[in-house]
Design a protein around this motif. Structure first.
Motif, PDB file in Angstrom:
ATOM      1  N   ALA A 179       0.827  -1.122   0.116  1.00  0.00           N
ATOM      2  CA  ALA A 179      -0.206  -0.003   0.069  1.00  0.00           C
ATOM      3  C   ALA A 179       0.834   1.257  -0.161  1.00  0.00           C
ATOM      4  O   ALA A 179       1.977   1.275   0.428  1.00  0.00           O
ATOM      5  CB  ALA A 179      -0.944  -0.074   1.075  1.00  0.00           C
ATOM      6  N   HIS A 180       0.334   2.308  -0.787  1.00  0.00           N
ATOM      7  CA  HIS A 180       0.958   3.581  -0.548  1.00  0.00           C
ATOM      8  C   HIS A 180       0.716   4.159   0.587  1.00  0.00           C
ATOM      9  O   HIS A 180      -0.308   4.683   1.295  1.00  0.00           O
ATOM     10  CB  HIS A 180       0.579   4.404  -1.844  1.00  0.00           C
ATOM     11  CG  HIS A 180       1.422   5.671  -1.984  1.00  0.00           C
ATOM     12  ND1 HIS A 180       2.153   5.746  -3.080  1.00  0.00           N
ATOM     13  CD2 HIS A 180       1.169   6.817  -1.373  1.00  0.00           C
ATOM     14  CE1 HIS A 180       2.617   7.213  -2.848  1.00  0.00           C
ATOM     15  NE2 HIS A 180       2.139   7.873  -1.881  1.00  0.00           N
ATOM     16  N   TRP A 181       2.023   4.652   1.331  1.00  0.00           N
ATOM     17  CA  TRP A 181       1.887   5.488   2.605  1.00  0.00           C
ATOM     18  C   TRP A 181       2.155   6.846   2.177  1.00  0.00           C
ATOM     19  O   TRP A 181       2.976   7.192   1.450  1.00  0.00           O
ATOM     20  CB  TRP A 181       2.662   4.948   3.592  1.00  0.00           C
ATOM     21  CG  TRP A 181       2.490   3.717   4.273  1.00  0.00           C
ATOM     22  CD1 TRP A 181       1.491   2.973   3.990  1.00  0.00           C
ATOM     23  CD2 TRP A 181       3.282   2.904   5.139  1.00  0.00           C
ATOM     24  NE1 TRP A 181       1.558   1.723   4.659  1.00  0.00           N
ATOM     25  CE2 TRP A 181       2.515   1.724   5.465  1.00  0.00           C
ATOM     26  CE3 TRP A 181       4.548   3.267   5.621  1.00  0.00           C
ATOM     27  CZ2 TRP A 181       3.070   0.719   6.139  1.00  0.00           C
ATOM     28  CZ3 TRP A 181       5.019   2.191   6.867  1.00  0.00           C
ATOM     29  CH2 TRP A 181       4.349   1.007   6.918  1.00  0.00           C
ATOM     30  N   ASN A 182       1.345   8.097   2.656  1.00  0.00           N
ATOM     31  CA  ASN A 182       1.459   9.293   2.356  1.00  0.00           C
ATOM     32  C   ASN A 182       2.872   9.942   2.619  1.00  0.00           C
ATOM     33  O   ASN A 182       3.226  10.780   1.874  1.00  0.00           O
ATOM     34  CB  ASN A 182       0.341  10.106   2.850  1.00  0.00           C
ATOM     35  CG  ASN A 182      -1.213  10.128   2.472  1.00  0.00           C
ATOM     36  OD1 ASN A 182      -1.147   9.186   1.409  1.00  0.00           O
ATOM     37  ND2 ASN A 182      -2.021  10.424   2.907  1.00  0.00           N
ATOM     38  N   ASP A 183       3.400   9.481   3.598  1.00  0.00           N
ATOM     39  CA  ASP A 183       4.687  10.227   4.058  1.00  0.00           C
ATOM     40  C   ASP A 183       5.473   9.352   4.580  1.00  0.00           C
ATOM     41  O   ASP A 183       5.179   8.734   5.749  1.00  0.00           O
ATOM     42  CB  ASP A 183       4.308  11.479   4.816  1.00  0.00           C
ATOM     43  CG  ASP A 183       5.728  12.199   4.767  1.00  0.00           C
ATOM     44  OD1 ASP A 183       5.757  13.416   4.133  1.00  0.00           O
ATOM     45  OD2 ASP A 183       6.645  12.050   5.663  1.00  0.00           O
ATOM     46  N   VAL A 184       6.833   8.965   4.076  1.00  0.00           N
ATOM     47  CA  VAL A 184       7.713   8.244   4.936  1.00  0.00           C
ATOM     48  C   VAL A 184       8.977   9.001   4.927  1.00  0.00           C
ATOM     49  O   VAL A 184      10.191   8.636   4.857  1.00  0.00           O
ATOM     50  CB  VAL A 184       8.066   7.075   3.849  1.00  0.00           C
ATOM     51  CG1 VAL A 184       7.023   5.778   4.163  1.00  0.00           C
ATOM     52  CG2 VAL A 184       8.337   7.209   2.730  1.00  0.00           C
ATOM     53  N   GLY A 185       9.105  10.440   5.181  1.00  0.00           N
ATOM     54  CA  GLY A 185      10.154  11.279   5.458  1.00  0.00           C
ATOM     55  C   GLY A 185      10.703  11.622   4.197  1.00  0.00           C
ATOM     56  O   GLY A 185      10.040  11.652   3.199  1.00  0.00           O
ATOM     57  N   GLY A 186      12.029  11.993   4.307  1.00  0.00           N
ATOM     58  CA  GLY A 186      12.584  12.550   3.024  1.00  0.00           C
ATOM     59  C   GLY A 186      12.770  14.198   2.801  1.00  0.00           C
ATOM     60  O   GLY A 186      12.239  14.760   4.017  1.00  0.00           O
ATOM     61  N   MET A 187      13.091  14.397   1.844  1.00  0.00           N
ATOM     62  CA  MET A 187      13.371  15.785   1.674  1.00  0.00           C
ATOM     63  C   MET A 187      12.220  16.798   1.572  1.00  0.00           C
ATOM     64  O   MET A 187      12.215  18.027   1.552  1.00  0.00           O
ATOM     65  CB  MET A 187      14.435  16.219   0.551  1.00  0.00           C
ATOM     66  CG  MET A 187      13.912  15.919  -0.770  1.00  0.00           C
ATOM     67  SD  MET A 187      14.965  15.875  -2.095  1.00  0.00           S
ATOM     68  CE  MET A 187      15.530  17.528  -2.261  1.00  0.00           C
ATOM     69  N   VAL A 188      10.920  16.205   1.152  1.00  0.00           N
ATOM     70  CA  VAL A 188       9.651  17.103   0.874  1.00  0.00           C
ATOM     71  C   VAL A 188       8.750  16.406   1.758  1.00  0.00           C
ATOM     72  O   VAL A 188       8.584  15.114   1.642  1.00  0.00           O
ATOM     73  CB  VAL A 188       9.770  17.233  -0.449  1.00  0.00           C
ATOM     74  CG1 VAL A 188      10.811  18.107  -1.194  1.00  0.00           C
ATOM     75  CG2 VAL A 188       9.353  16.085  -1.412  1.00  0.00           C
ATOM     76  N   PRO A 189       7.679  16.859   1.973  1.00  0.00           N
ATOM     77  CA  PRO A 189       6.375  16.513   2.475  1.00  0.00           C
ATOM     78  C   PRO A 189       5.875  15.384   1.248  1.00  0.00           C
ATOM     79  O   PRO A 189       5.957  15.776   0.138  1.00  0.00           O
ATOM     80  CB  PRO A 189       5.401  17.614   2.815  1.00  0.00           C
ATOM     81  CG  PRO A 189       6.322  18.562   3.281  1.00  0.00           C
ATOM     82  CD  PRO A 189       7.584  18.453   1.922  1.00  0.00           C
ATOM     83  N   PHE A 193      18.422   8.305  -0.799  1.00  0.00           N
ATOM     84  CA  PHE A 193      18.623   8.670   0.669  1.00  0.00           C
ATOM     85  C   PHE A 193      17.549   9.888   0.809  1.00  0.00           C
ATOM     86  O   PHE A 193      17.528  10.103   1.785  1.00  0.00           O
ATOM     87  CB  PHE A 193      20.075   8.990   0.775  1.00  0.00           C
ATOM     88  CG  PHE A 193      21.037   7.927   0.550  1.00  0.00           C
ATOM     89  CD1 PHE A 193      20.931   6.704   1.262  1.00  0.00           C
ATOM     90  CD2 PHE A 193      21.918   8.000  -0.385  1.00  0.00           C
ATOM     91  CE1 PHE A 193      21.631   5.469   1.103  1.00  0.00           C
ATOM     92  CE2 PHE A 193      22.889   6.652  -0.633  1.00  0.00           C
ATOM     93  CZ  PHE A 193      22.642   5.968   0.148  1.00  0.00           C
ATOM     94  N   GLN A 194      17.444  10.901  -0.380  1.00  0.00           N
ATOM     95  CA  GLN A 194      16.666  11.966  -0.064  1.00  0.00           C
ATOM     96  C   GLN A 194      15.152  11.750  -0.096  1.00  0.00           C
ATOM     97  O   GLN A 194      14.391  12.567  -0.103  1.00  0.00           O
ATOM     98  CB  GLN A 194      16.959  12.740  -1.215  1.00  0.00           C
ATOM     99  CG  GLN A 194      18.623  13.189  -1.406  1.00  0.00           C
ATOM    100  CD  GLN A 194      18.785  13.940  -2.786  1.00  0.00           C
ATOM    101  OE1 GLN A 194      18.282  13.335  -3.911  1.00  0.00           O
ATOM    102  NE2 GLN A 194      19.768  15.015  -2.794  1.00  0.00           N
ATOM    103  N   GLU A 195      14.828  10.457  -0.229  1.00  0.00           N
ATOM    104  CA  GLU A 195      13.357  10.075  -0.554  1.00  0.00           C
ATOM    105  C   GLU A 195      12.739   9.561   0.804  1.00  0.00           C
ATOM    106  O   GLU A 195      11.217   9.617   0.820  1.00  0.00           O
ATOM    107  CB  GLU A 195      13.156   9.150  -1.698  1.00  0.00           C
ATOM    108  CG  GLU A 195      13.582   9.790  -3.071  1.00  0.00           C
ATOM    109  CD  GLU A 195      13.465   8.899  -4.222  1.00  0.00           C
ATOM    110  OE1 GLU A 195      13.019   9.283  -5.311  1.00  0.00           O
ATOM    111  OE2 GLU A 195      13.892   7.928  -4.041  1.00  0.00           O
ATOM    112  N   GLY A 196      13.335   9.363   1.827  1.00  0.00           N
ATOM    113  CA  GLY A 196      12.747   8.740   2.915  1.00  0.00           C
ATOM    114  C   GLY A 196      13.408   7.518   3.653  1.00  0.00           C
ATOM    115  O   GLY A 196      14.462   7.510   3.319  1.00  0.00           O
TER     116      GLY A 196
END
Length: 555
Positions: free
Chosen positions: A130-140, A151-154
Motif C-alpha cells: 500500500a502507498h503511505w502518504n509520507d515516509v520522510g525524505g526531503m519533501v512532504p 537517501f533523499q526520498e525517505g
C-alpha cells in the motif's frame, strides 16, 4: 503427514481450492481497506494483496493496482534471498519498501509479507502493498522530482522482520513512526496491513485443515501449470519474428524496444535506452512488471495472472539505465517510467499488429501531492492523488472517459466530499475535459478538469505528469488526444503551468487546476455519425466550432 496416495487430485476439489484462494485474497484486500487511515488506501484503493506459493510465485490476487500485484512475488524473492529458509519461522512478518531489497517501486509503497506453515513446512506466503502518504525524505509526501539519490526520498526498510515468531520488533516500529510527518496515519495504515495478513493466514489454514496440506499444495501447483499452458498456447498462435519500435518522450528522449516472439518465448529487449537520471527511474523488477502487464493484455486477457503464466516472458535490461536503476539512484517517480514503458509496448503492438489494441490513452499516473497546515486545525496534512483520464477509442466504440489507466487498474478517484472533509482544500469543480483532441469516427474518452482551491497559506504542490507534451496517439485516421498538465491560478489572475514540479508554494485562494488528457480517436473523423456529433455537442464533449472544424458539421 498426509501420504502421497491420500492426496486428492480431483479437478473439482482443485477448482474449489483455487477459487477459495481468490476469495481469501479479496478478503485480505477488504480488511486492509476498511481499517486503513489514509484516503489513498480506503478510497483510491492504492493497494494490492496476494497469496503466493512457498517460492514466492503468485497463486491468487485481490483487487487493486495491477502494477502492485506484480511487486509482491518479487518482494518475496528479495526476502528469500536475504533470509535462508531455515531462518523463517511461523509468526514471522516482514516489511520492505526499498527497491534495492525487494521493495521494487519507491519508498512510499510498503510491502508486508508473512509465511504460512502447516505440518512444520512452509506452504504459502500472504502479502500486501500500500502507498503511505509520507515516509520522510526531503519533501512532504516523500516524492521529489529534484531527488538524485534514494537517501533523499525517505526511510529505507530493507526487508526486515517486523515480527519474529510472533514477537513485535519494537525498534523497527519506532523507526517508522519517527520518520514520517504523519505518524498517526502511518501507524493506522501499518496495522491495517498487518491485520490483512493475519486474516489471510487464518483462512489458508482453514482450507488446509479441510482438504489436507498435500492436496492444497497440489492444487496450487496445478493452477500454476494451467497458467503456463494458457500463455504458451497464446504464444504459439502469434506471428513469429522481431519487432522494433521507438517513441519520443516529453523530455525529447527516445525510448526503444525490440520484441522477439518465438514458439517458446516472448522477449522484451530494453537494453538500448537512456541512462538513469533524477528520480524518474525504474528498478529492474519494476520494468519486468510493466512488461508482464503488456504481455498479459496482448496474449490472453482471460487466463489467470499467476506465476505460471509469465514463465515464457523474458525481459532484458541494461544496468544503469532508466529501466534498470543502480543504487543509489532515486525512484520517486518510478511510476511514470513504468507507465511510459507499458504504453510504449501497447503502441508497438498497435503498430505491428493493427486492431489488437485501442488508440492511445492519457497514460500517466498524474501523481498530485498537496499539503500544508490544515486551515481549521493547523495540523499538517498531505493529499496524494493519482488522476483519471481519457482512454483511446477502438473500432465501433468511443473511448471511456474519466478512468484510471490500465496500468493503474481497479482504483477510484477520491470523492470531493471526502477530500474536503479530510484535507485543507475545497473542490470547486470536477468536470470532463472540454479541450479539443481525440476526434475520429469513434472519439477518444475525455480526461478531467478539476479545481482544488487552497484554504490556507504556506501550502505546497508537487507533481509528476507525463504525456504533457506528446499527446495520446490516434489510430487509422483518428486524431491525437490532448495532454496532461497542472495549472496554478493565482489570486491575481496569473497562471503557471507544470508537468513536473516539487514544493510549489500555494496560498489561500490559489486554485490548483488538474487537467488530464483526452484519449486518441479511431478512424476518419469524416465518417462519424451525425447523431453522435450532435450528442457530443449536447453533452459538452464538443463545441460547435470544433464540430465544424473537424467534422464539417453545422448544427
Amino acid at each position: 503427514m498426509t501420504t502421497q496416495d491420500q492426496i486428492t487430485y480431483d479437478p473439482v476439489t482443485f477448482d474449489i481450492i483455487q477459487n477459495a484462494l481468490q476469495a481469501v485474497a479479496d478478503e485480505m484486500f477488504v480488511a486492509q481497506r476498511k481499517t486503513s487511515m489514509s484516503a489513498i488506501i480506503y478510497e483510491v484503493l492504492d493497494l494490492s494483496t496476494s497469496i503466493l506459493d512457498p517460492n514466492g510465485e503468485i497463486a491468487a490476487v485481490g483487487a487493486g493496482i495491477p502494477a502492485f500485484i506484480g511487486v509482491l512475488d518479487k518482494a518475496i524473492h528479495g526476502i528469500l534471498e536475504k533470509f535462508p529458509l531455515d531462518t523463517i519461522r511461523p509468526g514471522d512478518l516482514y516489511a520492505t519498501n526499498d527497491p534495492y531489497y525487494g521493495g521494487v517501486t519507491h519508498l512510499n509503497d510498503m510491502v508486508l509479507a508473512a509465511p504460512v506453515f502447516s505440518e512444520g513446512r512452509l506452504i504459502a506466503w500472504v502479502s500486501n502493498i500500500a502507498h503511505w502518504n509520507d515516509v520522510g525524505g526531503m519533501v512532504p509526501g516523500s516524492m521529489s522530482s529534484d531527488a538524485t539519490e534514494i537517501f533523499q526520498e525517505g526511510v529505507r526498510i530493507p526487508a526486515v522482520k517486523l515480527f519474529e515468531e510472533g514477537r513485535e520488533n519494537k525498534a523497527v516500529f519506532d523507526i517508522l513512526y519517527v520518520n514520517t510527518r504523519l505518524p498517526d496515519f502511518l501507524r493506522g495504515d501499518l496495522w491495517a496491513g498487518i491485520a490483512g495478513l493475519r486474516i489471510g493466514e487464518r483462512r489458508i489454514l482453514e482450507l488446509v485443515k479441510k482438504y489436507g496440506t498435500d492436496t492444497f499444495e497440489a492444487a496450487v501447483t496445478a493452477f500454476m501449470e494451467h497458467g503456463e499452458r494458457r500463455a504458451r498456447a497464446a504464444l504459439k498462435a502469434m506471428p513469429k519474428g522481431t519487432y522494433t519500435y521507438e517513441e519520443e518522450q516529453d523530455t525529447g528522449q527516445i525510448h526503444k524496444v525490440a520484441l522477439t516472439i518465438t514458439p517458446d518465448e516472448f522477449i522484451v529487449d530494453l537494453c538500448d535506452n537512456p541512462a538513469q537520471a533524477g528520480s524518474s527511474n525504474s528498478s529492474r523488477e519494476g520494468t519486468e512488471i510493466a512488461a508482464q502487464l503488456a504481455f498479459k493484455s496482448f496474449t490472453d486477457q482471460d487466463a489467470p495472472g499467476n506465476g505460471g503464466f509469465f514463465r515464457p516472458l523474458t525481459v532484458k535490461t541494461r544496468p544503469g539505465t532508466i529501466f534498470h536503476v543502480e543504487e543509489p539512484g532515486a525512484l520517486g517517480y518510478y511510476s511514470e517510467v513504468e507507465i511510459r514503458l507499458f504504453d510504449l509496448l501497447l503502441r508497438a503492438f498497435a503498430h505491428h499488429f493493427p486492431g489488437v489494441v485501442p488508440a492511445g490513452n492519457f497514460a500517466s499516473i498524474c501523481g498530485t501531492v498537496v499539503g500544508g497546515p490544515h486551515p481549521e486545525t493547523g495540523r499538517h496534512y498531505t493529499i496524494v492523488e493519482p488522476q483519471v483520464g481519457g482512454w483511446g477509442a477502438w473500432q465501433g466504440n468511443d473511448g471511456p472517459s474519466g478512468q484510471f489507466s490500465g496500468f493503474h487498474g481497479e482504483t477510484f478517484n477520491c470523492p470531493a466530499e471526502v477530500a474536503e472533509a479530510r484535507y485543507g482544500l475545497a473542490v470547486d469543480q470536477v468536470a470532463l475535459n472540454a479541450e479539443p483532441g481525440g476526434e475520429g469516427q469513434w472519439r477518444g474518452g475525455k480526461g478531467i478538469d478539476v479545481h482544488y482551491r487552497v484554504r490556507a497559506d504556506n501550502n505546497f504542490l508537487s507533481l509528476g505528469y507525463t504525456r504533457s507534451r506528446i499527446p495520446p496517439w490516434g489510430v487509422d485516421g483518428g486524431l491525437d488526444g490532448s495532454t496532461n498538465y497542472v495549472e496554478v491560478i493565482r489570486t491575481d489572475g496569473n497562471r503557471e503551468r507544470y508537468s513536473f514540479a516539487t514544493n510549489v508554494e500555494v496560498n489561500t485562494g490559489d486554485v490548483i487546476r488538474v487537467v488530464t488528457a483526452n484519449g486518441g480517436g479511431f478512424g476518419d473523423p469524416a465518417k462519424r455519425a451525425p447523431e453522435d456529433i450532435a450528442r457530443d455537442i449536447r453533452d459538452g464533449y464538443l463545441t460547435p466550432e470544433r464540430a465544424r472544424e473537424v467534422y464539417g458539421y453545422d448544427a
